[in-house]
Scaffold this motif. Sequence first.
Motif: not given
Length: 329
Positions: A263-272
Motif C-alpha cells: 500500500w505505502v510503497g506503491s502509493g509513494a512510487v506511483a504518485c511521485w
Amino acid sequence: MPQSIAPLAAPHPAGAGRTRRVLRAVAVVSCAPYLALKAAWIAGSHVGIPAGSALLDDRLAMALINGFSVLVDSGVIVLALVLTRPWGLRVPAWLLVFPVWVATGLLAPIMAGFPAQLVVKWFGGGAPSAGREAFLDEWVFAVVYTGFIAQGLALGGLFALYARDRWGHLWRGRVRELPAGSLGPAHRVLAVLALPPLTLHALWACGVSAGLGEGRAADRGSDFYVLEALYVVFLLAALAGAVLLAFRRGGALPVSVPLALAWVGSGAVACWGGWLSLASLSGVADLADRPTPLMHLAYAGQMLVGLLVAAIGAYHVAERSAGAARRAA
C-alpha cells in the motif's frame, strides 16, 4: 480497488470516539497553514516568496496551480469527515480507497524525507540544494511540511481505524496461510519494470551523476541524496509487499505487513513518479535544467511499478474476499 472487498457481514459502526475526534481535529487544523498561504498567493500576496523567485514570473499560472492545490488539500478535510461518520461506511470502496491511496503516496515521502533531511543537516551532512532560497523562503517549507506530516499521521490513524471496522477480516492471519502464488505475467513485468528506476535512483543516491541533467547535477545537496535514497526504499517496500503476497515469504509475518508495504510503497512510487513525469513535461527555458531521457525513464518506470503493485494488491484482496464468501456460503 474492487467493490468486492466489502465485508461479508455488516461493518461495525465507526462512531466518532475520542481518538477519532482528536485525529479528525488534527487533520483539519493542520490544513490551515497551507490553505492560508495558498489563498494569500491567489489574492496576490508575496508572503514567503522572495524577490526574483520563478513563482512570480507567471501570475495566472501561479493562481491556477494554487487554486488546484487548495482543492486537493481541502480533500483532506472531506476524507477526515468520511472516515469518522457512520455514513462513511456506506461510501463505495473504490471512491474512498483511491483518494486515500493517493494521499498516502503523496504524503509518505514527505513524512519520511523532511525529518531525514533535517537530521542530515543537523549533523553537517551538506548544504541545501542550490536555488531553494530563490524559490521560497525556508520558513515556508518548515510550516507546510510540518502540516503535511500532521495530516499524514492523522489520516493514517483514521483510515487504519476505519479499515479495521470495515475490512479487518481481510488481513487476519499469517502470511503462510495465504494460498501459494505463482510467477505469473504480472510478476515478470514487475521485475522488468523495477530494474531501471531502482538502479538509477540507487546510483544517484550514491553520488553518481550519470543520467542527470547538468543543472540537476550541479544543484545536488543533502536534500537530493535523501530523496533519492527514499525512492529506493519505497521501491523496495513495494516490491517486498508484492513478493510476500505472491510467494508467502516470511510465513510468520501477519498478513497486514505485506499489505502495508504494498500500500505505502506503491502509493509513494506511483504518485511521485507520476508527479515528476508530469512536471518534467513542462517547458524549461534553460537546457541544463531539462530532464534527461534517463530521468524520464526513472520517473515513468517507478510510476508503472507502483501502479502494477497496487493492482497486484487489489487482486489479492479481492481474491481473499471471494474466498471468504465461498467458505461462508
